[in-house]
Design an enzyme around this catalytic site. Structure first.
Site, PDB file in Angstrom:
ATOM      1  N   LYS A   1      -6.743  -0.631  10.771  1.00 29.11           N
ATOM      2  CA  LYS A   1      -7.937  -0.856  11.153  1.00 29.11           C
ATOM      3  C   LYS A   1      -7.825  -1.353  12.706  1.00 29.11           C
ATOM      4  O   LYS A   1      -8.496  -1.287  13.588  1.00 29.11           O
ATOM      5  CB  LYS A   1      -8.728  -1.895  10.379  1.00 29.11           C
ATOM      6  CG  LYS A   1      -8.332  -3.107   9.927  1.00 29.11           C
ATOM      7  CD  LYS A   1      -7.848  -2.946   8.474  1.00 29.11           C
ATOM      8  CE  LYS A   1      -7.027  -4.061   7.994  1.00 29.11           C
ATOM      9  NZ  LYS A   1      -6.654  -3.802   6.591  1.00 29.11           N
TER      10      LYS A   1
ATOM     11  N   ILE B   1     -13.164   1.334  -1.768  1.00 29.47           N
ATOM     12  CA  ILE B   1     -14.739   1.570  -1.562  1.00 29.47           C
ATOM     13  C   ILE B   1     -14.454   3.032  -0.579  1.00 29.47           C
ATOM     14  O   ILE B   1     -14.387   2.789   0.633  1.00 29.47           O
ATOM     15  CB  ILE B   1     -15.539   0.809  -0.969  1.00 29.47           C
ATOM     16  CG1 ILE B   1     -15.513  -0.765  -1.897  1.00 29.47           C
ATOM     17  CG2 ILE B   1     -16.850   1.223  -0.933  1.00 29.47           C
ATOM     18  CD1 ILE B   1     -16.228  -1.786  -1.244  1.00 29.47           C
TER      19      ILE B   1
ATOM     20  N   VAL C   1     -11.165   0.858   5.927  1.00 33.65           N
ATOM     21  CA  VAL C   1     -12.454  -0.097   5.880  1.00 33.65           C
ATOM     22  C   VAL C   1     -12.890  -0.545   4.237  1.00 33.65           C
ATOM     23  O   VAL C   1     -12.812   0.699   3.561  1.00 33.65           O
ATOM     24  CB  VAL C   1     -13.844   0.513   6.780  1.00 33.65           C
ATOM     25  CG1 VAL C   1     -14.901  -0.461   6.645  1.00 33.65           C
ATOM     26  CG2 VAL C   1     -13.276   0.888   8.209  1.00 33.65           C
TER      27      VAL C   1
ATOM     28  N   GLU D   1      -9.994   6.575   5.662  1.00 30.17           N
ATOM     29  CA  GLU D   1     -10.733   5.886   4.381  1.00 30.17           C
ATOM     30  C   GLU D   1      -9.960   4.373   3.905  1.00 30.17           C
ATOM     31  O   GLU D   1     -10.795   3.535   3.819  1.00 30.17           O
ATOM     32  CB  GLU D   1     -10.742   6.647   3.356  1.00 30.17           C
ATOM     33  CG  GLU D   1     -11.673   6.370   1.979  1.00 30.17           C
ATOM     34  CD  GLU D   1     -13.188   6.493   2.772  1.00 30.17           C
ATOM     35  OE1 GLU D   1     -13.588   5.064   2.866  1.00 30.17           O
ATOM     36  OE2 GLU D   1     -13.956   7.452   2.442  1.00 30.17           O
TER      37      GLU D   1
ATOM     38  N   LYS E   1     -12.892  -3.804  11.237  1.00 29.38           N
ATOM     39  CA  LYS E   1     -13.430  -3.000  10.213  1.00 29.38           C
ATOM     40  C   LYS E   1     -15.118  -2.520  10.788  1.00 29.38           C
ATOM     41  O   LYS E   1     -15.352  -1.441  10.837  1.00 29.38           O
ATOM     42  CB  LYS E   1     -13.381  -3.623   8.975  1.00 29.38           C
ATOM     43  CG  LYS E   1     -12.118  -3.705   8.362  1.00 29.38           C
ATOM     44  CD  LYS E   1     -11.959  -4.560   7.174  1.00 29.38           C
ATOM     45  CE  LYS E   1     -10.785  -4.705   6.729  1.00 29.38           C
ATOM     46  NZ  LYS E   1     -10.553  -5.640   5.651  1.00 29.38           N
TER      47      LYS E   1
ATOM     48  N   GLY F   1      -1.447 -16.134  -2.931  1.00 27.49           N
ATOM     49  CA  GLY F   1      -1.185 -14.638  -1.852  1.00 27.49           C
ATOM     50  C   GLY F   1      -2.592 -14.020  -1.691  1.00 27.49           C
ATOM     51  O   GLY F   1      -2.506 -12.950  -1.234  1.00 27.49           O
TER      52      GLY F   1
ATOM     53  N   VAL G   1       0.792  -0.968   0.231  1.00 28.75           N
ATOM     54  CA  VAL G   1      -0.104  -0.045  -0.008  1.00 28.75           C
ATOM     55  C   VAL G   1       0.901   1.142   0.039  1.00 28.75           C
ATOM     56  O   VAL G   1       0.546   2.180  -0.741  1.00 28.75           O
ATOM     57  CB  VAL G   1      -1.108   0.042   1.163  1.00 28.75           C
ATOM     58  CG1 VAL G   1      -1.861   1.286   1.146  1.00 28.75           C
ATOM     59  CG2 VAL G   1      -1.894  -1.234   1.143  1.00 28.75           C
TER      60      VAL G   1
END
Lengths: 431, 431
Positions: free
Chosen positions: A107, A138, A134, A131, A207, A189, A14
């Site tokens: 989270k 989306i 969770v 954002e 979450k 993975g 990320v």
């Protein structure tokens, strides 16, 4: 031109995605009046970072991420380290206590320390944005706290863990066994070497805790949430569910009924006409029911470098534009917390599957117990070949309270011809 | 406490919903530090307004809505009058030119005058917000311009008109004829007495124009958009589609391929595994495909007092919090506009249905034409009883360009045994 200086802790998929996207889109962002500059990075491997981001030259490296969060001259600290304690918590506290905005996709950390971090952020007048924490890409936090802000949400149901959804989808479409699919998911993975956090439902619980916090002011420790994973779902449960018109999904539910709040994670049987029933593979989805303005379903990738980076960057842009952070929108509901016994109170029907010795008289004993517990059944079916003297006995109850059906399960599990703990699953009809 | 003074023009179902919701939630909003005060209202019937909103006493009434927009001492003007010209336009211009924010759910006005209104708003440094103009209560504008801001969207597909979706859903599930269902929808209030704007696709076109504006910088007049409605869909088209594994929906599509932009509204056949295929009744949905961060589907009520009011109030809260308005996010894409002939260029397969005289030799003529146009077909089926000497001849092509298939249709329609214009519909496979 709005300029914002960003420090990023954690350069896994990320974190790397965030840096690459910001670099890739920098001209476009500039045309929109935004300069989003990475002025600090910290991770485990400096060499790897230097190679991965040659455009960050010199590499604005910090050996100690918490020290970076404290001392780096930046506006925003992006925490992508993970973990509910330790360095992640130090980073968050260091950022907020020195007046920097905190952006996090963590989270576990947020679910555990929301109140403390919120206090710190209020004391220092700097926002927390999450954002990415969770449902991956989306924009669910934004949709709920801004887009649907005026609505009383009565119920939220989420498919919030891609690993579990991948496993259940493969079990459903290919009729395979849990262990078999899990191993495949690990090879691909989609599941960790130690899949506990995912398959036991803890990730979903983190979450859901955040969603329930925002929607209902839920602020209990996560240990108070009823959480059940998918590891004991058997192929036969999935087959029977399909025959009955249901799909099994791991669902996090927060639901408010008569000012009582239920928050729980469990595999549930969903009517196959429910929008969540079609959400397959690693997709996530959130379905909310409002008091007056109907129901909404948001579906999209729940994990992965690019989708989660997309959510983190949305937070960075919000920070750059000084968009008001609404995660402190106070609890919209002030609910009593339903006791564990009253959990599932809105869920009407139950699926029970007993594995029993195939001998005469079993059904008579079971039905007598049902009568004694005042539970009436919609259907009873016997499944499976009795070659090994074992059969599955499946029952779907009429609408029943959880406390009653739990009592029944306890009695059933004490019977000597019941070979393993009775499978108990709530059924969600289409709304 | 953030206080904002609001003037509302138009007190139909949405306007009334806004006023009632703000009143109902005022304590909750106050607890969140928001005071959203209605300081001006204007509509057709003063008596009715006084009765509907007894809590607005005295009623802050204005006979002339444009005058209110100009002279009322307020921060925000909410325009819910409707119509692409006339008083709605006057209100919008009056508000912006006197430095007030404009909140509007008027897609016709915005689709037509976006550029001019945007200029006015920039000149006067006041935002335009229009969450309620597209897909009712679904926070789609926020999701696209804020939540997914960093992503290059390649394609947007929307079910954007509840009336059409209601009609097509009823035709699909009950096998009924268009006219029959339309009359029922009118009786139930789901369709207007004059349904033209909805069933001819114009309403969908307005909403798509706004989406394409935000996502791709599309800024052509709406007359340049290829728009086809649902009035000539026959029961047989729906039946055949189902047999082929498709559902017919009225879809607004904006799609960017190799820097060429297609924007069009038409009934399309969607693979029944596509998330849009399950969006039934008056629901709306928007499906976006991003370049790198996957696909997202948002589903919810596309119209109605409470959902649309919910979107309008989200805009009001954004205004009260001075949330940055991103509707001026510049075109993220700078595309050449595809010519009409190149439209549908990404759409691979086509459905053609001919109504022909049932006589020998017809198929030979048709297949010769296919050969001459170099179009190969996936399947040909003949449908319907030939009692009246008429049969339907259905063909599904292999991937073909629109210009080619259009040419074929023109040739077919000139044949003397072809009894009515050939039904031509694009097919969207699941992505």
């Amino acid at each position: 031109m709005k300029r914002i200086a960003i420090a990023i802790a954690g350069l896994g998929t990320v974190g790397s995605g965030v840096i690459h996207q910001l670099h890739r889109q920098r001209d476009l962002l500039k045309k929109q009046g935004l300069e989003l500059d990475i002025v600090g990075v910290s991770a485990r491997n400096r060499e790897k970072a230097a190679q991965a981001f040659p455009f960050l030259d010199p590499l604005p490296w910090w050996e100690n991420a918490a020290e970076m969060a404290r001392a780096c001259p930046c506006d925003v600290v992006v925490e992508l380290v993970g973990g509910e304690e330790g360095i992640a918590k130090e980073i968050a506290e260091a950022a907020l206590s020195t007046g920097k905005e905190l952006i996090s996709a963590n989270k576990a950390l947020l679910a555990k320390h929301f109140d403390a971090l919120q206090k710190l952020s209020q004391a220092n007048a700097c926002a927390i944005r999450f954002e990415g924490a969770v449902a991956g890409g989306i924009p669910i936090i934004k949709a709920l706290t801004e887009g649907l802000a005026i609505n009383n949400v009565r119920r939220v149901e989420g498919i919030l863990n891609g690993t579990c959804n991948y496993i259940l989808t493969a079990m459903t479409s290919e009729g395979r066994a849990y262990q078999d699919v899990l191993e495949e998911a690990q090879a691909l993975g989609y599941a960790e070497a130690d899949p506990t956090t995912d398959v036991e439902g803890h990730d979903t619980a983190h979450k859901l805790a955040l969603l329930a916090r925002l929607l209902f002011g839920w602020n209990k420790p996560i240990s108070k949430m009823s959480v059940k994973g998918i590891a004991d779902i058997q192929a036969i449960d999935i087959t029977v569910a399909q025959q009955l018109g249901y799909i099994i999904k791991l669902i996090g539910v927060g639901s408010m009924t008569n000012n009582r709040l239920d928050v729980e994670v469990a595999p549930m049987m969903i009517a196959d006409t429910n929008p969540l029933a079609k959400v397959d593979g690693v997709l996530n989805a959130v379905h909310v029911t409002t008091e007056m303005a109907g129901t909404y379903t948001l579906i999209g990738p729940g994990a992965g470098a690019e989708p989660t980076a997309s959510a983190v960057i949305a937070d960075i842009i919000d920070a750059a534009l000084s968009a008001p952070s609404r995660n402190f929108f106070p609890a919209r509901q002030e609910a009593e917390d339903a006791s564990e016994e009253d959990g599932h109170s809105r869920i009407k029907k139950w699926y029970l599957r007993l594995e029993v010795v195939d001998k005469p008289g079993v059904l008579a004993v079971v039905t007598a117990l049902l009568r004694d517990n005042q539970i009436s059944v919609d259907s009873v079916l016997q499944k499976g070949q009795s070659a090994d003297d074992k059969v599955s006995l499946v029952m779907v109850t009429h609408p029943t309270r959880f406390s009653q059906v739990k009592e029944l399960k306890n009695s059933l599990d004490r019977l000597d011809f019941v070979l393993r703990p009775t499978q108990l699953m709530p059924i969600i009809e289409n709304e």
